[in-house]
Design a protein around this motif. Structure first.
Motif, short mmCIF file in Angstrom:
data_model
loop_
_atom_site.label_atom_id
_atom_site.label_comp_id
_atom_site.label_asym_id
_atom_site.label_seq_id
_atom_site.Cartn_x
_atom_site.Cartn_y
_atom_site.Cartn_z
N GLN A 82 0.82 -1.22 0.00
CA GLN A 82 0.00 0.00 0.00
C GLN A 82 0.86 1.27 0.00
N GLU A 83 2.10 1.15 0.48
CA GLU A 83 2.98 2.33 0.52
C GLU A 83 3.76 2.51 -0.77
N ARG A 84 3.70 1.52 -1.65
CA ARG A 84 4.51 1.60 -2.87
C ARG A 84 3.96 2.61 -3.87
N SER A 128 7.53 -1.77 -22.32
CA SER A 128 6.48 -2.73 -22.00
C SER A 128 6.76 -3.39 -20.65
N ARG A 129 8.02 -3.70 -20.42
CA ARG A 129 8.41 -4.26 -19.11
C ARG A 129 8.13 -3.25 -18.00
N LEU A 130 8.46 -1.98 -18.24
CA LEU A 130 8.19 -0.94 -17.23
C LEU A 130 6.69 -0.85 -16.96
N GLU A 131 5.90 -0.88 -18.03
CA GLU A 131 4.44 -0.82 -17.88
C GLU A 131 3.95 -1.99 -17.03
N ARG A 132 4.45 -3.19 -17.29
CA ARG A 132 4.02 -4.38 -16.54
C ARG A 132 4.44 -4.28 -15.06
N GLU A 133 5.65 -3.77 -14.81
CA GLU A 133 6.11 -3.67 -13.43
C GLU A 133 5.29 -2.66 -12.65
N ILE A 134 4.97 -1.53 -13.27
CA ILE A 134 4.13 -0.53 -12.60
C ILE A 134 2.73 -1.08 -12.39
N ALA A 135 2.20 -1.78 -13.40
CA ALA A 135 0.85 -2.36 -13.28
C ALA A 135 0.80 -3.37 -12.14
N ARG A 136 1.85 -4.18 -12.01
CA ARG A 136 1.88 -5.16 -10.92
C ARG A 136 1.91 -4.44 -9.56
N THR A 137 2.67 -3.35 -9.48
CA THR A 137 2.72 -2.57 -8.24
C THR A 137 1.33 -2.03 -7.90
N VAL A 138 0.61 -1.57 -8.91
CA VAL A 138 -0.75 -1.06 -8.70
C VAL A 138 -1.67 -2.18 -8.20
N ARG A 139 -1.63 -3.33 -8.85
CA ARG A 139 -2.51 -4.44 -8.45
C ARG A 139 -2.22 -4.93 -7.04
N ALA A 141 -1.12 -3.16 -4.62
CA ALA A 141 -1.55 -2.13 -3.66
C ALA A 141 -3.06 -1.97 -3.61
N VAL A 142 -3.73 -2.35 -4.70
CA VAL A 142 -5.18 -2.15 -4.80
C VAL A 142 -5.84 -3.49 -5.12
N PRO A 143 -6.18 -4.28 -4.09
CA PRO A 143 -6.85 -5.56 -4.35
C PRO A 143 -8.12 -5.36 -5.17
N GLY A 144 -8.32 -6.23 -6.12
CA GLY A 144 -9.51 -6.12 -6.97
C GLY A 144 -9.29 -5.34 -8.24
N CYS A 145 -8.15 -4.65 -8.34
CA CYS A 145 -7.85 -3.91 -9.57
C CYS A 145 -7.54 -4.93 -10.66
N GLU A 146 -8.24 -4.84 -11.77
CA GLU A 146 -8.07 -5.81 -12.84
C GLU A 146 -6.82 -5.51 -13.66
N LEU A 191 -8.56 4.58 -7.68
CA LEU A 191 -8.60 3.11 -7.72
C LEU A 191 -8.93 2.51 -6.36
N ARG A 192 -8.80 3.30 -5.30
CA ARG A 192 -9.01 2.76 -3.95
C ARG A 192 -10.47 2.32 -3.78
N PRO A 193 -10.69 1.26 -3.01
CA PRO A 193 -12.06 0.83 -2.75
C PRO A 193 -12.86 1.96 -2.11
N GLY A 194 -14.08 2.12 -2.52
CA GLY A 194 -14.93 3.19 -2.00
C GLY A 194 -16.15 3.36 -2.86
N GLU A 195 -16.92 4.35 -2.55
CA GLU A 195 -18.19 4.56 -3.28
C GLU A 195 -17.94 4.78 -4.76
N GLY A 196 -16.90 5.59 -5.09
CA GLY A 196 -16.66 5.89 -6.50
C GLY A 196 -16.33 4.64 -7.28
N ARG A 197 -15.52 3.76 -6.69
CA ARG A 197 -15.12 2.55 -7.40
C ARG A 197 -16.27 1.56 -7.46
#
Length: 200
Positions: A82-84, A128-139, A141-146, A191-197
């Protein structure tokens, strides 16, 4: 006992000379003669230590892009998932991404890749590798992010950060950098869980 190989030292010397040449003359204006002169070697030494032109350019790309990957990994290491995301934003819009001579080399290689399919594929693989690494960091940190959503966010962050870095030499006010960083934070907070998401 034999003497230690000087190959690593010589390769580093050649790559620094090649980076200086590309930064000064562009990719098209960078010749083996110029690299050899800057490195204090002969053309035959350049070929001996670096191989053919394509192998030299591949090694140069690795030489300038790898430190950014290493710096990003160092910025994220030691943080809970979550801190990443805040650490990632601080990295992408922080002093580590400030313009330097390597940016001239990276931009020259990307420009050259418009006319070189092989080089284009090489550069795409890195981003593309950078994109995948950042995407993995996002997922992480944010459970449920597809996966598709995390990749889109990663691509947007790369565009924001690199676009800002590209325009940094122009006399835009400092508030522009703060604005880009704030926009990146807002994008991730959405992206955080909440009403908007939940309402999506």
């Amino acid at each position: 006992m034999g003497r230690p190989s000087l190959a690593g030292e010589r390769r580093g010397q050649i790559l620094r000379a090649a980076a200086q040449s590309v930064a000064r003359y562009g990719l098209a204006g960078t010749t083996q003669e110029r690299i050899a002169a800057a490195a204090g070697m002969s053309r035959s030494h350049i070929r001996h230590y670096m191989g053919n032109h394509d192998e030299l350019i591949d090694a140069l790309w690795d030489h300038v892009i790898t430190p950014y990957f290493e710096a990003m990994h160092a910025a994220l290491n030691g943080h809970a998932p979550q801190e990443r995301l805040p650490a990632l934003v601080d990295f992408l819009f922080g002093p580590q991404m400030a313009r330097n001579e390597d940016d001239l080399v990276i931009e020259a290689l990307i420009s050259g890749a418009m006319h070189d399919l092989r080089l284009r594929g090489r550069i795409y693989d890195s981003y593309s590798r950078l994109e995948r690494e950042i995407a993995r960091t996002v997922r992480e940190a944010v459970p449920g992010c597809e996966s598709a959503e995390s990749l889109q966010i990663a691509y947007a962050l790369i565009c924001l950060a690199f676009g800002h870095s590209t325009l940094a030499p122009l006399p835009f006010p400092p508030s522009r950098q703060a604005g880009m960083k704030a926009l990146a934070v807002q994008m991730l907070e959405a992206l955080r869980p909440g009403e908007g998401r939940a309402a999506r």
